[in-house]
Write an enzyme that holds these catalytic residues in place. Structure first.
Site, PDB file in Angstrom:
ATOM      1  N   ASP A 271       0.860  -1.183   0.000  1.00  0.00           N
ATOM      2  CA  ASP A 271       0.000   0.000   0.000  1.00  0.00           C
ATOM      3  C   ASP A 271       0.891   1.226   0.000  1.00  0.00           C
ATOM      4  O   ASP A 271       2.040   1.166   0.449  1.00  0.00           O
ATOM      5  CB  ASP A 271      -0.923   0.005   1.227  1.00  0.00           C
ATOM      6  CG  ASP A 271      -2.158   0.872   1.020  1.00  0.00           C
ATOM      7  OD1 ASP A 271      -3.232   0.320   0.721  1.00  0.00           O
ATOM      8  OD2 ASP A 271      -2.060   2.111   1.136  1.00  0.00           O
TER       9      ASP A 271
ATOM     10  N   TYR B 239     -12.012   8.360 -14.128  1.00  0.00           N
ATOM     11  CA  TYR B 239     -12.164   7.064 -13.444  1.00  0.00           C
ATOM     12  C   TYR B 239     -12.745   6.025 -14.398  1.00  0.00           C
ATOM     13  O   TYR B 239     -12.262   4.886 -14.468  1.00  0.00           O
ATOM     14  CB  TYR B 239     -13.077   7.251 -12.235  1.00  0.00           C
ATOM     15  CG  TYR B 239     -13.246   6.021 -11.376  1.00  0.00           C
ATOM     16  CD1 TYR B 239     -12.239   5.613 -10.506  1.00  0.00           C
ATOM     17  CD2 TYR B 239     -14.421   5.277 -11.414  1.00  0.00           C
ATOM     18  CE1 TYR B 239     -12.396   4.485  -9.699  1.00  0.00           C
ATOM     19  CE2 TYR B 239     -14.592   4.154 -10.612  1.00  0.00           C
ATOM     20  CZ  TYR B 239     -13.576   3.766  -9.763  1.00  0.00           C
ATOM     21  OH  TYR B 239     -13.739   2.644  -8.977  1.00  0.00           O
TER      22      TYR B 239
END
Length: 268
Positions: free
Chosen positions: A30, A162
């Site tokens: 991450d 997106y």
């Protein structure tokens, strides 16, 4: 062993837990930092370690690393550490992604906003595929699962970047599946619909979409629930189960496929 990006919280955390429950060892990646231009906090080192602890409770061996999928050197280092520790990579789940900057018509998106979204949500996945592809081809086995979205299948107003990135994930999946098929490496995509923000997983995607649209979370959830033919939001573990299926040998003849988990939303 399984590598998961965006593993600090949300779908990444739930998917990691499900993989650990199935007996997999894990490398959890991450960014563990906020990104300029993304108007909400991203995963933290503490959240990533909490995900790792949950997996260790299932008996998994777990390695964690802070990796920005925009940086090839960080990805390559993480992949090298993975092979040094575990000897091979069996599965990669490309889950890292951002939902914003969004919430505006296409002609108002700045160059920087467009490039940030594409760089994280699409090119980041390609970087991971590139980094592990050679190793998987050499071992003549492997499964790559790319997390797209119903936004990879249909359009949404005020989310052009997106939508473009998630459509691109589908194209990347299909092309890479054909490239890797002779080496028995599979590439598939999962397309979640509106996933409930599970507090135990610290998910916040639905809340951030609501924020981008300038509506309350409750109003947004109600609207999406009413738009789902099955009249309920998707649960995070619904998506995690789909990812596990695509990752494991039970789907050994499945490649280049798109598994939609959306309560029937995209079937309309």
């Amino acid at each position: 062993m399984v590598v998961i990006t965006g593993a600090a919280r949300g779908l990444g955390r739930v998917t990691a837990w499900e993989c650990a429950a199935q007996g997999a060892d894990l490398v959890l990646l991450d960014i563990c930092a906020d990104l300029p231009g993304v108007p909400y906090p991203l995963g933290t080192p503490g959240q990533l370690e909490h995900t790792a602890d949950l997996c260790r409770e299932q008996g998994a061996a777990v390695l964690t690393a802070a990796v920005d999928v925009r940086e090839r050197s960080a990805i390559d280092e993480a992949v090298a550490r993975t092979t040094d520790r575990f000897g091979r990579i069996d599965v990669v789940v490309n889950n890292a992604g951002i939902a914003a900057p969004s919430g505006k018509p296409v002609h108002e998106i700045s160059d920087d906003e467009w490039e940030l979204m594409i760089n994280v949500d699409l090119t980041g996945a390609w970087r991971m595929v590139k980094a592990v592809g050679k190793r998987m081809c050499e071992q003549r086995s492997g499964s790559i699962v790319n997390v797209s979205s119903t936004a990879g299948l249909v359009g949404y107003r005020h989310f052009a970047a997106y939508v473009a990135a998630k459509h691109g994930i589908i194209g990347l999946t299909r092309a890479a599946a054909l490239d890797f098929a002779p080496m028995k490496v599979r590439v598939n995509a999962v397309c979640p619909g509106s996933v409930r923000d599970d507090t135990s997983a610290e998910g916040r995607m639905l809340a951030e979409i609501a924020r981008a649209l300038e509506v309350s979370v409750g109003e947004h959830e109600q609207a999406f629930t009413e738009a789902q033919p099955m009249n309920s939001l998707v649960e995070p573990d619904d998506v995690a189960h789909a990812v596990v299926y695509l990752a494991c040998d039970e789907s050994r003849q499945v490649t280049g496929s798109v598994l939609t988990v959306d309560g029937g939303f995209a079937a309309r």
